[in-house]
Design a protein around this motif. Structure first.
Motif, short mmCIF file in Angstrom:
data_model
loop_
_atom_site.label_atom_id
_atom_site.label_comp_id
_atom_site.label_asym_id
_atom_site.label_seq_id
_atom_site.Cartn_x
_atom_site.Cartn_y
_atom_site.Cartn_z
N GLN A 149 0.83 -1.20 0.00
CA GLN A 149 0.00 0.00 0.00
C GLN A 149 0.87 1.26 0.00
O GLN A 149 0.52 2.26 -0.64
N THR A 150 1.99 1.21 0.68
CA THR A 150 2.91 2.36 0.68
C THR A 150 3.42 2.65 -0.72
O THR A 150 3.48 3.80 -1.16
N GLN A 151 3.79 1.59 -1.43
CA GLN A 151 4.26 1.77 -2.81
C GLN A 151 3.15 2.32 -3.69
O GLN A 151 3.39 3.18 -4.55
N ALA A 152 1.94 1.84 -3.48
CA ALA A 152 0.80 2.34 -4.27
C ALA A 152 0.55 3.81 -3.98
O ALA A 152 0.31 4.61 -4.90
N ASP A 153 0.60 4.18 -2.71
CA ASP A 153 0.37 5.59 -2.34
C ASP A 153 1.46 6.48 -2.93
O ASP A 153 1.16 7.59 -3.42
N ASN A 154 2.70 6.03 -2.88
CA ASN A 154 3.80 6.81 -3.47
C ASN A 154 3.63 6.94 -4.98
O ASN A 154 3.87 8.01 -5.56
N ALA A 155 3.22 5.84 -5.62
CA ALA A 155 3.03 5.86 -7.07
C ALA A 155 1.92 6.85 -7.44
O ALA A 155 2.03 7.57 -8.44
N ARG A 156 0.86 6.90 -6.64
CA ARG A 156 -0.22 7.86 -6.91
C ARG A 156 0.32 9.29 -6.81
O ARG A 156 0.01 10.14 -7.65
N SER A 157 1.10 9.56 -5.79
CA SER A 157 1.66 10.90 -5.61
C SER A 157 2.56 11.28 -6.78
O SER A 157 2.49 12.41 -7.28
#
Length: 312
Positions: A149-157
């Protein structure tokens, strides 16, 4: 916020944010919007895999269904790797990357920022010299087992920052063009081109043109301002010839590599059924190479300074 928009936001929060377009939409949020409005099913995201479908099914209170194979298969998470010995610095992969995971500039070698790469494959099809490989980096783990989820959140940013930059660049480009049109309408002389070229040439696509054309003069010819015109022309022609030879050599190496990999069944992946935007980039790159005499079977001489079109 409408009920559909609120649902789309919750769906988007469950997507891996790779922005790969394999779902058939231009990114994770457009896909979320389509699911929320009933225009798409919730089993079209290969990077999310079975776990992603289960998450969406729970949110939507729907049954868990298999991944639709028309959109691809769940696979170990890959990372783009650029063969810098083949890269010609054309910037097309930079334009294609949705999360700015590639560092480089026109006429310079590019490299992948590993922590940013989402494994979307979008940089592979536009590359004119086939120097990008997608290398699995998660062993046998697929879907959310290979992502966090952290990687997904960073990718969204990173994606949102990328989109904001594109919008800013577009607004600035349109403002420059409007200012130039106003000067022309008023009969005023247009601003001279700077060392970076005209406003249109600030686009990465035009930078790629400049590489292929050999339009930039060599440092030696730029520094020698007292050289006779004929001598300066000879140096510019020689510089263009050198650039042409370098590009042709890179293309030849890439073609040989492609043929070898294809014979072994290891050719580039995801070069078919790409999004309309990526296909447009591929078509543009092909048209540019043909226009400049850099087609696959090209044997034409290098462009001379007189053949190089002036922009602006």
């Amino acid at each position: 916020m409408s009920e559909v928009s609120a649902l789309a936001q919750r769906i988007d929060a469950l997507l891996p944010q790779t922005q790969c377009t394999k779902c058939g939409y231009d990114g994770c949020r457009p896909y979320a919007d389509a699911i929320a409005s009933g225009q798409a099913l919730y089993n079209q995201c290969p990077p999310g895999g079975a776990e992603g479908i289960a998450r969406l099914a729970k949110l939507l209170d729907r049954p868990v269904i298999p991944l639709n194979p028309a959109h691809g298969q769940a696979r170990p998470r890959p990372r783009a790797v650029i063969d810098e010995s083949l890269c010609i610095g054309c910037t097309l992969c930079l334009q294609a990357c949705p999360v700015d995971a590639i560092a480089g500039a026109a006429k310079l070698m590019h490299t992948v920022i590993e922590d940013r790469c989402t494994g979307c494959d979008l940089c592979v099809p536009p590359c004119p010299v086939d120097c990008i490989d997608m290398v699995p980096v998660t062993g046998e783990r697929t879907g959310w087992d290979a992502w966090s989820q952290t990687q997904a959140d960073n990718a969204r940013s990173h994606f949102e920052a990328h989109q904001a930059r594109l919008a800013k660049d577009k607004a600035e480009r349109e403002a420059r063009l409007a200012a130039r049109a106003a000067r022309v309408a008023a009969g005023a002389p247009t601003a001279p081109a700077t060392e970076h070229g005209t406003s249109e040439a600030t686009d990465a696509a035009d930078a790629a043109d400049a590489i292929a054309q050999g339009a930039a003069a060599s440092p030696r010819s730029q520094g020698n301002r007292e050289t006779a015109p004929s001598s300066a022309g000879d140096e510019a022609a020689a510089a263009a010839a050198r650039k042409h030879a370098i590009i042709q050599a890179a293309l030849a190496r890439a073609r040989q590599k492609s043929a070898t990999l294809a014979a072994e069944g290891l050719g580039p992946k995801n070069t078919e059924n790409v999004s309309a935007a990526v296909q447009a980039q591929i078509d543009e790159a092909e048209a540019r190479r043909k226009r400049l005499g850099l087609a696959t079977n090209d044997t034409s001489p290098p462009p001379t300074p007189g053949d190089i079109p002036h922009k602006g």
